[in-house]
Design an enzyme around this catalytic site. Sequence first.
Site, PDB file in Angstrom:
ATOM      1  N   CYS A  90      73.215  71.141  35.213  1.00  0.00           N
ATOM      2  CA  CYS A  90      73.058  71.020  33.760  1.00  0.00           C
ATOM      3  C   CYS A  90      73.340  72.303  32.996  1.00  0.00           C
ATOM      4  O   CYS A  90      74.268  72.343  32.184  1.00  0.00           O
ATOM      5  CB  CYS A  90      71.651  70.528  33.451  1.00  0.00           C
ATOM      6  SG  CYS A  90      71.266  69.007  34.323  1.00  0.00           S
TER       7      CYS A  90
HETATM    8  C1  UGA Z   1      67.476  71.669  33.121  1.00  0.00           C
HETATM    9  C2  UGA Z   1      66.491  71.693  31.960  1.00  0.00           C
HETATM   10  O1  UGA Z   1      65.435  72.605  32.255  1.00  0.00           O
HETATM   11  C3  UGA Z   1      65.916  70.302  31.722  1.00  0.00           C
HETATM   12  O2  UGA Z   1      65.058  70.337  30.584  1.00  0.00           O
HETATM   13  C4  UGA Z   1      67.062  69.319  31.466  1.00  0.00           C
HETATM   14  O3  UGA Z   1      66.564  67.994  31.338  1.00  0.00           O
HETATM   15  C5  UGA Z   1      68.025  69.360  32.647  1.00  0.00           C
HETATM   16  O4  UGA Z   1      68.501  70.708  32.836  1.00  0.00           O
HETATM   17  C6  UGA Z   1      69.176  68.455  32.307  1.00  0.00           C
HETATM   18  O5  UGA Z   1      69.955  68.807  31.416  1.00  0.00           O
HETATM   19  O6  UGA Z   1      69.246  67.345  32.843  1.00  0.00           O
HETATM   20  P1  UGA Z   1      67.252  71.650  35.788  1.00  0.00           P
HETATM   21  O7  UGA Z   1      68.726  71.924  35.803  1.00  0.00           O
HETATM   22  O8  UGA Z   1      66.717  70.565  36.644  1.00  0.00           O
HETATM   23  O9  UGA Z   1      66.759  71.310  34.291  1.00  0.00           O
HETATM   24  O10 UGA Z   1      66.530  72.986  36.246  1.00  0.00           O
HETATM   25  P2  UGA Z   1      65.782  74.182  35.512  1.00  0.00           P
HETATM   26  O11 UGA Z   1      64.350  74.141  35.854  1.00  0.00           O
HETATM   27  O12 UGA Z   1      66.144  74.255  34.092  1.00  0.00           O
HETATM   28  O13 UGA Z   1      66.429  75.441  36.270  1.00  0.00           O
HETATM   29  C7  UGA Z   1      67.804  75.765  36.092  1.00  0.00           C
HETATM   30  C8  UGA Z   1      68.129  77.054  36.795  1.00  0.00           C
HETATM   31  O14 UGA Z   1      67.528  78.152  36.123  1.00  0.00           O
HETATM   32  C9  UGA Z   1      67.654  77.164  38.246  1.00  0.00           C
HETATM   33  O15 UGA Z   1      68.690  77.704  39.026  1.00  0.00           O
HETATM   34  C10 UGA Z   1      66.468  78.104  38.188  1.00  0.00           C
HETATM   35  O16 UGA Z   1      66.289  78.837  39.389  1.00  0.00           O
HETATM   36  C11 UGA Z   1      66.886  79.018  37.054  1.00  0.00           C
HETATM   37  N1  UGA Z   1      65.751  79.685  36.375  1.00  0.00           N
HETATM   38  C12 UGA Z   1      64.834  78.960  35.712  1.00  0.00           C
HETATM   39  C13 UGA Z   1      65.674  81.072  36.411  1.00  0.00           C
HETATM   40  O17 UGA Z   1      66.518  81.769  37.006  1.00  0.00           O
HETATM   41  N2  UGA Z   1      64.629  81.681  35.760  1.00  0.00           N
HETATM   42  C14 UGA Z   1      63.683  80.981  35.082  1.00  0.00           C
HETATM   43  O18 UGA Z   1      62.767  81.601  34.505  1.00  0.00           O
HETATM   44  C15 UGA Z   1      63.779  79.588  35.064  1.00  0.00           C
END
Ligand code: UGA
Length: 442
Positions: free
Chosen positions: A268
Amino acid sequence: MIVSVFGMGHVGLITAVMLGRFFDVICVEIDEEKLIRLRGGEVIFYEPGFDQTFNKVRDKLEFTDDASYAINTSDISFIAVGTPTKTDHSQDHSYLASVLQSIGEALKEKDSRHLVVIKSTILPGTSENLVIPILEHSSGKKHGEGFSVLINPEFSREGEALHDLQTPDKIVIGAHDFSTMNDFEEILKMVYVKNNVPLIKTNYVNAEMIKYAQNAFLATKISFINTIANMCEKIPSADVEIISKALGLDHRISSHFLRAGLGYGGSCLPKDIEVLSNLGRKIGYEPTLLDVVALVNEHQPQRVVTTAEEHLGSLLDQVVSLLGLAFKPGTDDIREAPSLRVIESLLEKGAKVRVYDPKALSKVENIFGNLIEYYKSTEDCLDGSDCCILVTEWDEFRSLKPDIFLKMKTPFVIDGRRGISHISKVVEYHAVGLGKESQTLW
Ligand code: UGA
């Protein structure tokens, strides 16, 4: 009431299961292999707690590839097909268009009104310029008469999808008339236990843009904190974790998405930033901020490889063990995972790469085959290696006994996610966003 869900990817299947707690659900999927597995009761991806929820509602779910049957049997269809990115950075609507075409054809025969709810992530303007025209053309019916379209973007995260779907922070619905919104609101009231979930009712373009703006903002927070982390690494005794904690206490900033690491991956955030930026250019605005956010993220995985190289000299024939491969903990998804970039870079430099992940091992094996070595435990993966990089912060790594790292040939560890600081006393420990006490500033 009977509902149908089109597209059994992550969002589609989880939505179907959540709806299955209240309604009979017809699940439409055209991939034959997926269909067979789902009919056999197999959960086709890893999501914590999902298999139990799936099993509880299995009798309420019917899996089919027959769109016409689904439309004529149900009152509402949720569309959750993928909207990937094309090589020219625009959005690929081919799956969406094909599903809409078959829904429209089925609607020709239907007497009662049908509600089409778009959960797929679509750019502003897509409902009016693509969704409604395809449905009108293929059904021969006018929007608002034979059918209505509503946008209901999905905000749940992989790995926490059940929690997010049951207790969302907000629900966004975009429609062109209030009666469609009100009909849908009645259904939402049945599904959401938390009755006071804020509801944003708006037009199509705003509903479409909210989803992109939200993911772009989350990505911006991550690239921002990674920028601070990268600077901290050059400042003696600086620690991004302490800085991030302090920032998060300011309610205007909030503590979420301020964890420095190897950058954001998944299906995403990277894709949404790319197509949003492309849209900006197309409509006459240069979205510099979005491009920089993506650029910082692109470079971030490489930084741990550079750290390894700075410490070990040449990486040629050095054994490097990676802990964690999934794009985040709690999933077996490796789409756009930083681990893939780290592996590619290590291989280019001639390192011998070993990997371990509790869930995503076989998916990585499908990509790298015998170019790297796969291990079933952290202990075996570390045994005799020259360097370890923590790539994904699974809980099981957080609780590793420090002694395990002493099995390495040289216990040199790079903590790419600030997940194993407890071992810092027994190994040579480097971490994202942590300045070495020994270095001088200027
Ligand atoms: C993301 C959004 O958070 C959701 O709200 C949305 O519904 C979804 O995309 C979508 O568009 O369907 P997701 O891709 O499942 O969700 O995962 P996230 O929790 O957002 O994490 C994304 C990436 O960011 C991961 O690689 C995670 O490790 C990284 N991340 C997250 C960081 O490096 N630091 C942080 O503080 C948080």
